[in-house]
Motif scaffolding. Structure first.
Motif, PDB file in Angstrom:
ATOM      1  N   ASP A  78      49.770  17.933   6.081  1.00 25.34           N
ATOM      2  CA  ASP A  78      49.667  18.370   4.684  1.00 25.34           C
ATOM      3  C   ASP A  78      49.930  17.235   3.705  1.00 25.34           C
ATOM      4  O   ASP A  78      49.490  17.278   2.556  1.00 25.34           O
ATOM      5  N   VAL A  79      50.693  16.229   4.133  1.00 23.43           N
ATOM      6  CA  VAL A  79      51.032  15.113   3.250  1.00 23.43           C
ATOM      7  C   VAL A  79      51.439  13.931   4.118  1.00 23.43           C
ATOM      8  O   VAL A  79      52.007  14.098   5.198  1.00 23.43           O
ATOM      9  N   VAL A  80      51.101  12.738   3.641  1.00 21.82           N
ATOM     10  CA  VAL A  80      51.525  11.489   4.282  1.00 21.82           C
ATOM     11  C   VAL A  80      52.468  10.773   3.329  1.00 21.82           C
ATOM     12  O   VAL A  80      52.130  10.564   2.155  1.00 21.82           O
ATOM     13  N   VAL A  81      53.639  10.424   3.826  1.00 22.07           N
ATOM     14  CA  VAL A  81      54.617   9.688   3.018  1.00 22.07           C
ATOM     15  C   VAL A  81      54.778   8.297   3.624  1.00 22.07           C
ATOM     16  O   VAL A  81      55.086   8.167   4.804  1.00 22.07           O
ATOM     17  N   GLY A  82      54.546   7.265   2.814  1.00 19.61           N
ATOM     18  CA  GLY A  82      54.611   5.899   3.314  1.00 19.61           C
ATOM     19  C   GLY A  82      55.701   5.098   2.638  1.00 19.61           C
ATOM     20  O   GLY A  82      55.978   5.272   1.445  1.00 19.61           O
ATOM     21  N   PHE A  83      56.302   4.189   3.407  1.00 22.59           N
ATOM     22  CA  PHE A  83      57.401   3.350   2.907  1.00 22.59           C
ATOM     23  C   PHE A  83      57.064   1.865   2.989  1.00 22.59           C
ATOM     24  O   PHE A  83      57.951   1.019   2.890  1.00 22.59           O
ATOM     25  N   GLY A  84      55.781   1.545   3.173  1.00 25.27           N
ATOM     26  CA  GLY A  84      55.385   0.145   3.271  1.00 25.27           C
ATOM     27  C   GLY A  84      55.477  -0.363   4.698  1.00 25.27           C
ATOM     28  O   GLY A  84      55.868   0.352   5.605  1.00 25.27           O
ATOM     29  N   GLY A  85      55.079  -1.628   4.896  1.00 29.30           N
ATOM     30  CA  GLY A  85      55.159  -2.219   6.223  1.00 29.30           C
ATOM     31  C   GLY A  85      53.866  -2.086   7.009  1.00 29.30           C
ATOM     32  O   GLY A  85      52.839  -1.598   6.513  1.00 29.30           O
ATOM     33  N   TYR A  86      53.928  -2.510   8.278  1.00 32.41           N
ATOM     34  CA  TYR A  86      52.743  -2.595   9.131  1.00 32.41           C
ATOM     35  C   TYR A  86      52.042  -1.253   9.319  1.00 32.41           C
ATOM     36  O   TYR A  86      50.834  -1.181   9.483  1.00 32.41           O
ATOM     37  N   VAL A  87      52.813  -0.167   9.337  1.00 32.72           N
ATOM     38  CA  VAL A  87      52.243   1.145   9.625  1.00 32.72           C
ATOM     39  C   VAL A  87      51.591   1.758   8.386  1.00 32.72           C
ATOM     40  O   VAL A  87      50.648   2.539   8.490  1.00 32.72           O
ATOM     41  N   ALA A  88      52.083   1.400   7.212  1.00 30.79           N
ATOM     42  CA  ALA A  88      51.723   2.131   6.000  1.00 30.79           C
ATOM     43  C   ALA A  88      50.252   1.986   5.614  1.00 30.79           C
ATOM     44  O   ALA A  88      49.590   2.975   5.286  1.00 30.79           O
ATOM     45  N   ILE A 102      48.885  11.640  -0.530  1.00 32.30           N
ATOM     46  CA  ILE A 102      49.792  10.539  -0.179  1.00 32.30           C
ATOM     47  C   ILE A 102      50.934  10.468  -1.179  1.00 32.30           C
ATOM     48  O   ILE A 102      50.737  10.611  -2.391  1.00 32.30           O
ATOM     49  N   VAL A 103      52.139  10.232  -0.656  1.00 36.40           N
ATOM     50  CA  VAL A 103      53.302   9.873  -1.475  1.00 36.40           C
ATOM     51  C   VAL A 103      53.769   8.505  -1.001  1.00 36.40           C
ATOM     52  O   VAL A 103      53.928   8.279   0.196  1.00 36.40           O
TER      53      VAL A 103
END
Length: 345
Positions: A78-88, A102-103
């Protein structure tokens, strides 16, 4: 990430929460230990300088985005929350292609490339430090573990000091340089040990697990303790034991210290793009800490600048009040509010 996951789970234990990571990250140990599902995707490191490796980035991005898109479809996210880095970055691009909102949360005062791109695609953008130059950034603070954000330093002080082998009643300096320690902080603090002892100040010092050459001469009975450890497992108790910290200014460190109201002398890492200096500025400008450049930190600076503070309870109390005023102890709940609003919309 884990602090946000905890906040969401407190609201609804039935929520399906899946963490994304890479096989070489700390998340392979930390995420399962906290009881969350971890799925691995190929990392996409972005070279900081033009190198032949830069030519491989588009192919890596396509492969990682394809795998992440399949995962989002499988999970019906339902939502993707990203914090930066290789995965984001792959997660942001995959979410864009699947229409998943996206948040973005940016921890540093100077955003990285992944979050600068993600902010342009996101429904909402949260930042830790006010004034972070990120598109549509809302000041939310840094989500922290509840053991830190709910810490009552005064109530735990005596217990914490006794637990570390410190005197319950002496002023206490906490020294740490991150999980691996910091050579410049180690040298300066150990070099000032005699002056600190003569002024009645005790020290709790995490030197780093590899820095076994850092030692303090044995003290005569009755002198203020200088407790030297490789690593601090219980940072909450270390914060409770201390009156002042001498430390680096990583984003999490700055957020934790201000959330618990512990003033600090921040020593930004002298390499990188200057984000550590910028991380500390809001607390310093609020009157909750000091800034010293790595090249200027030595035993003389500690003796001339920190000792007068450590032996002045009124000055310490004032610094602590200002540090706490700059903190955001409920950032996990604030970010959870945003995530729930975006998911429900």
């Amino acid at each position: 990430m884990l602090a946000l996951a905890d906040a969401l789970r407190r609201r609804d234990p039935a929520l399906r929460l899946t963490c994304l990571g890479t096989a070489r990250g700390m998340e392979t140990r930390l995420v399962p230990a906290r009881g969350y599902d971890l799925r691995l995707i190929p990392p996409v490191p972005l070279p900081r300088k033009p190198t032949p490796d830069l030519l491989r980035v588009p192919g890596r991005v396509r492969r990682s985005v394809a795998e992440t898109r399949a995962l989002l479809d499988e999970l019906q996210a339902d939502v993707v929350v990203g914090f930066g880095g290789y995965v984001a970055l792959p997660a942001y691009l995959a979410a864009r292609r699947t229409g998943t909102p996206i948040v973005v949360h940016e921890q540093n005062a100077l955003p990285g490339l992944a979050n600068r791109i993600g902010a342009r695609l996101a429904a909402r953008v949260a930042v830790t430090a006010p004034g972070t130059p990120l598109h549509r950034g809302e000041h939310v603070g840094m989500p922290l573990r509840r053991v830190i954000s709910s810490l009552d330093r005064a109530a735990r002080r005596a217990e914490a000091r006794v637990g570390f082998g410190l005197d319950p009643d002496r002023p206490t300096l906490l020294v740490f340089g991150g999980s691996q320690g910091a050579a410049s902080l180690n040298r300066a603090a150990v070099g000032a040990a005699g002056a600190l002892a003569a002024a009645g100040v005790q020290v709790l010092h995490a030197r780093g697990p590899k820095n076994t050459d850092v030692v303090v001469p044995e003290r005569p009975a009755g002198e203020p303790p200088y407790v030297l450890v490789d690593y601090l497992e219980r940072m909450d108790l270390a914060y409770a034991a201390a009156d002042l910290a001498l430390c680096r200014s990583g984003a999490v460190t700055v957020a934790e210290l201000s959330a618990v109201g512990l003033p600090a002398a921040f020593v930004p890492l002298p390499i990188g793009n200057g984000e550590q200096r910028r991380n500390a500025l809001p607390v310093i400008e609020a009157g909750g800490g000091l800034l010293v450049e790595d090249a200027d930190l030595d035993p003389g600076w500690i003796t001339a600048t920190l000792l007068p503070l450590l032996t002045d309870p009124a000055a310490l109390a004032g610094l602590a009040r200002h540090a706490a005023a700059a903190g955001v102890p409920d950032a996990d709940e604030r970010l959870a509010d945003i995530v729930c609003e975006v998911a429900s919309a």
